[in-house]
Design a protein around this motif. Structure first.
Motif, mmCIF file in Angstrom:
data_model
loop_
_atom_site.group_PDB
_atom_site.id
_atom_site.type_symbol
_atom_site.label_atom_id
_atom_site.label_comp_id
_atom_site.label_asym_id
_atom_site.label_seq_id
_atom_site.Cartn_x
_atom_site.Cartn_y
_atom_site.Cartn_z
ATOM 1 N N ALA A 113 40.251 20.070 24.643
ATOM 2 C CA ALA A 113 39.511 19.091 23.552
ATOM 3 C C ALA A 113 40.294 19.443 22.056
ATOM 4 C CB ALA A 113 38.065 19.151 23.157
ATOM 5 N N GLY A 114 40.693 18.524 21.550
ATOM 6 C CA GLY A 114 41.393 18.641 20.180
ATOM 7 C C GLY A 114 40.578 18.751 18.988
ATOM 8 N N VAL A 115 40.304 19.624 18.349
ATOM 9 C CA VAL A 115 39.258 19.885 17.203
ATOM 10 C C VAL A 115 40.040 20.568 15.871
ATOM 11 C CG1 VAL A 115 37.458 20.229 19.144
ATOM 12 C CG2 VAL A 115 38.537 22.357 18.134
ATOM 13 N N ALA A 116 39.014 20.589 14.988
ATOM 14 C CA ALA A 116 39.318 21.284 13.774
ATOM 15 C C ALA A 116 39.072 22.692 13.975
ATOM 16 C CB ALA A 116 38.766 20.703 12.600
ATOM 17 N N GLN A 117 39.260 23.684 13.193
ATOM 18 C CA GLN A 117 38.711 25.066 13.244
ATOM 19 C C GLN A 117 38.003 25.373 11.694
ATOM 20 O OE1 GLN A 117 40.715 28.199 14.730
ATOM 21 N NE2 GLN A 117 42.597 27.740 13.762
ATOM 22 N N ASN A 118 38.456 24.717 10.763
ATOM 23 C CA ASN A 118 38.097 24.912 9.578
ATOM 24 C C ASN A 118 37.232 23.976 8.806
ATOM 25 O OD1 ASN A 118 40.051 22.961 9.218
ATOM 26 N ND2 ASN A 118 41.405 24.285 8.242
#
Length: 348
Positions: free
Chosen positions: A109-114
């Motif tokens: 899964a491509g996600v943000a982390q911020n």
């Protein structure tokens, strides 16, 4: 933050949330940016983590005006119908795309982390938020295990390429469903979207003591930051300038704009309400001003042509709408955005 939407990529681990939430002075802001390179979540191949700009000194501008971004180039939006996602019952939910995930035994899964409230690191270093809850629901639907996920951070400018090249299976990144993304551009391959999982619109973020009351005449003479190519960019390069007298300063993402607001280099940030809620939660010295403007929808993005995977995603969203969506919303977003219901399924 789709958009625009929120930037993704490197972000400092949230080991000291009280410190991170404190209003940043110029010197500490630079430290915060430098720490962004220290995270361990993998990014997609060949992609550097996105970081907020340090902003520096303003370039030259016309007398009496802040540095104004160029007007928005002709929109790629057109008049397409964004309600083109397949009904879960319209065909196979076990085609080639789904079989690859099952054979691998893990959803990538491509996600943000911020992106606070959506996909960010907690004090233990774990990713959490509304989008992360959804990814785990998808993993459970596909593999029977909500923890069978590899999270990869994907910079905004490589999201569609990451899907096209098979670096991720899905993007769950508060990504607006747009004609531009559905149709693709010379630089960005076309992608497909699920039925909407969240409805949003544009919202103004300002310091607590600001006299700006929303997207209205109180913006006159003010400098407003927004993301390049976003809905906010179009608003500020059109009516925002001519009708409301606001000056625009554009940056790659909403986090870059937040940094400029923290450094008092802009008077407000214009982004979608979902991401604005996360920015306000991250930064104690800010508030959301005025009502939401317009309407956008977030969707789960997949590689163009993978309808079998989309049907699984849409079936998961339908199931989540009965209870899991509300539970996740109430935990992460209700305090900032007020009560809401899950979007009704939209299939084409």
């Amino acid at each position: 933050m789709a958009n625009a939407g929120a930037g993704s990529g490197g972000s400092a681990r949230d080991d000291a949330p009280r410190r991170v939430r404190r209003r940043l002075a110029g010197g500490w802001a630079a430290v915060w940016l430098a720490a962004a390179a220290l995270v361990t979540v993998p990014t997609v191949s060949g992609a550097a983590p996105q970081q907020a700009s340090t902003a520096g000194a303003r370039p030259a501008a016309p007398a009496g005006a802040p540095d104004q971004a160029p007007l928005q180039p002709p929109s790629a939006e057109g008049d397409c119908d964004t309600r083109v996602s397949p009904d879960p019952e319209s065909g196979s939910q076990n085609g080639a795309a789904v079989k690859r995930i099952k054979e691998r035994g893990e959803l990538i899964a491509g996600v943000a982390q911020n992106s606070k409230l959506w996909s960010h690191r907690n004090a233990k270093g774990d990713l959490e938020g509304f989008d992360i809850d959804l990814v785990k629901q998808l993993a459970d639907a596909l593999l029977g295990d909500s923890e069978a996920v590899e999270f990869r951070t994907v910079p905004i400018d490589r999201r569609q390429q990451a899907l096209e090249h098979g670096e991720v299976d899905v993007l769950v990144q508060a990504m607006p469903i747009t004609c531009r993304s559905l149709e693709g551009t010379p630089e960005e391959p076309a992608v497909d979207f699920s039925s909407p999982y969240f409805e949003t619109g544009q919202r103004v973020l300002v310091p607590q003591n600001s006299d700006i009351s929303g997207f209205n005449r109180t913006l006159k003479g003010k400098t407003v930051c927004t993301a390049y190519g976003s809905t906010g960019y179009e608003l500020l390069s059109g009516d925002g300038q001519e009708k409301y007298g606001a000056w625009m300063r554009a940056r790659p993402g909403a986090l870059d704009c937040l940094m400029l607001l923290q450094l008092s280099r802009v008077d407000a940030v214009l982004t979608d309400s979902g991401l604005a809620a996360g920015l306000a939660d991250q930064e104690d010295g800010t508030r959301l001003a005025g009502p939401q403007i317009g309407k956008d929808s977030y969707g789960v993005a997949v590689k163009h042509g993978t309808d079998d995977l989309l049907r699984v995603v849409n079936a998961t969203l339908e199931k989540a709408g009965k209870s899991a969506w509300q539970k996740s919303y109430d935990r992460w977003l209700k305090d900032r955005l007020g009560p809401a219901d899950p979007p009704a399924p939209q299939y084409g």
